[in-house]
Design an enzyme around this catalytic site. Sequence first.
Site, PDB file in Angstrom:
ATOM      1  CB  CYS A  82      -0.948  -0.035   1.069  1.00  0.00           C
ATOM      2  SG  CYS A  82      -2.340   1.094   0.935  1.00  0.00           S
ATOM      3  CG  HIS A 169      -3.406  -3.522   3.292  1.00  0.00           C
ATOM      4  ND1 HIS A 169      -2.360  -3.113   4.261  1.00  0.00           N
ATOM      5  CD2 HIS A 169      -4.226  -2.472   2.779  1.00  0.00           C
ATOM      6  CE1 HIS A 169      -2.577  -1.808   4.050  1.00  0.00           C
ATOM      7  NE2 HIS A 169      -3.591  -1.463   3.465  1.00  0.00           N
ATOM      8  CD  GLU A 171      -1.086  -5.856   5.654  1.00  0.00           C
ATOM      9  OE1 GLU A 171      -0.948  -4.825   5.999  1.00  0.00           O
ATOM     10  OE2 GLU A 171      -0.846  -6.440   4.712  1.00  0.00           O
ATOM     11  N   GLY A 225      -2.079 -14.432  35.993  1.00  0.00           N
ATOM     12  CA  GLY A 225      -2.225 -14.619  34.500  1.00  0.00           C
ATOM     13  C   GLY A 225      -1.366 -15.169  33.600  1.00  0.00           C
ATOM     14  CB  SER A 228       3.175 -12.979  35.414  1.00  0.00           C
ATOM     15  OG  SER A 228       1.916 -13.477  35.979  1.00  0.00           O
TER      16      SER A 228
END
Length: 511
Positions: A82, A169, A171, A225, A228
């Site tokens: 792009c 695009h 992606e 979580g 960590s």
Amino acid sequence: MKKADILVLDFGSQYTQLIARRLREQGVYAEILPFNVSLADIKAKEPKGIILSGGPASVYATDAYFCDKGIFDLNLPVLGICYGMQLMAHHYKATVAPAGHKEYGKANIEIKKDNALFKNLPKKQTVWMSHSDKVENLPQGFEVLATSENSPFCVFGNEDKKFFALQFHPEVQHSEFGKNILKNFAKYACNCESIWNMGSFAKTQAEKIREEVGNDKVLCAVSGGVDSSVVAALLASAIKEQIIVVFVDNGLLRSGEKEQVEFMFKNTLGIDLISIDASEIFLSRLVNVTDPEQKRKIIGNTFIEVFEEEAKKHKDVKYLAQGTLYTDIIESSVVGASKTIKSHHNVGGLPEKMNLKLIEPLKEIFKDEVRALGLELGLSKEVVYRHPFPGPGLAIRIMGEVNRASLELLRKADVILLEELKSTGWYDKTWQAFCVLLNVKSVGVMGDNRTYDNAVCIRVVDASDGMTATFSHLPYEILENISRRIINEVEGINRVVYDISSKPPATIEWE
């Protein structure tokens, strides 16, 4: 300096991170750098190829973004996407001008010449366009590789130089063979091997940790979580006898969170845990604070103070380990032409001066890669697939001032939401689910009485890496049950709404 197979120069596209993600999915390590990175820094990375991302600017404008022109003389393959395509055209003296017909959405292209990008792909395919400028003539030395209805130069290239340019695009998911196009660029143009995976990453990071830390000790901050927890497991695999794992109860946790974390680390992970109750100091510093950025920075500073105080109790502690991710770095800093979105408490929310050196072994990978790493390190699926929970906790899920009363309301509502999702099997189908306590009240009727109480917003999203997300299409009957239970069981809430915004333009968290 860490080497990268492919460098992605960021010109401000909302899709830049997806380029790196798509390549990593193919086993190719890609790294994002600002568009104005120096040629010396590019060479130091020893890339096998370079990708120029899209962006909102126009190459003919006075405020256009330009990379070092020397990248076209490095004898490396270059792919322009792009804005990156228009930049390449502009560099090679072609004309770029406003498009009479702007293209946003799906378009059909037709391959006109066999080339490395479209190797083994259909001649006709659907792609995703998002541009308002066009290339009016072919750059000298290039040839047309594909066309679309509105662009005779939709894809052009110079196969001798291995320069390729795409107006669309590849992606994004809407480009049906976009992932294949990026894979072909990496494989056939750049000669990259698909060898990057979480096994090799874990081994490399463990070696880096041992080399950096030496005989010193590391304070490892955990929240329970996945991020960590994976950091703790990675450190344990590298320097188990040198880590001190600390959990801080900041008073901003979900119901039962502290007990769950303590049980998980001691019984499931087999890691000794120091638990600190610092709820009073956190909540006292948040009194009368309503600005979300201020909340994040206060929480970030206070966390560091608590950790540094704990470090003083132990000999030879020189490092603090955190579960910072690539997405945190991206959202907390200005990458290329992209803008800061928000400060993360463990990135932009950190104080400038700290007595402990930071170790962030996950800062180069995305959330789904962290989960894969966790499984590689032997963590259970229960731990690895827990929904993300922000470091600042419930503070950024309460609009306005945080106090004990608002925290209690939010906790009760959140318990009901998660109970309903788990009992119906939807918890494991979604990326993240939580309640947000709004700073507005509304009129309601309960029994024969008028009420004027709080409103709660339900936020449930689907995502793969947290960089983009869409709201989950929960069945109406589940939403109805969630709403009914919250209103009936949580005194002080009389209205429940459902957030149906996607990221972008919204972020997943409200603050």
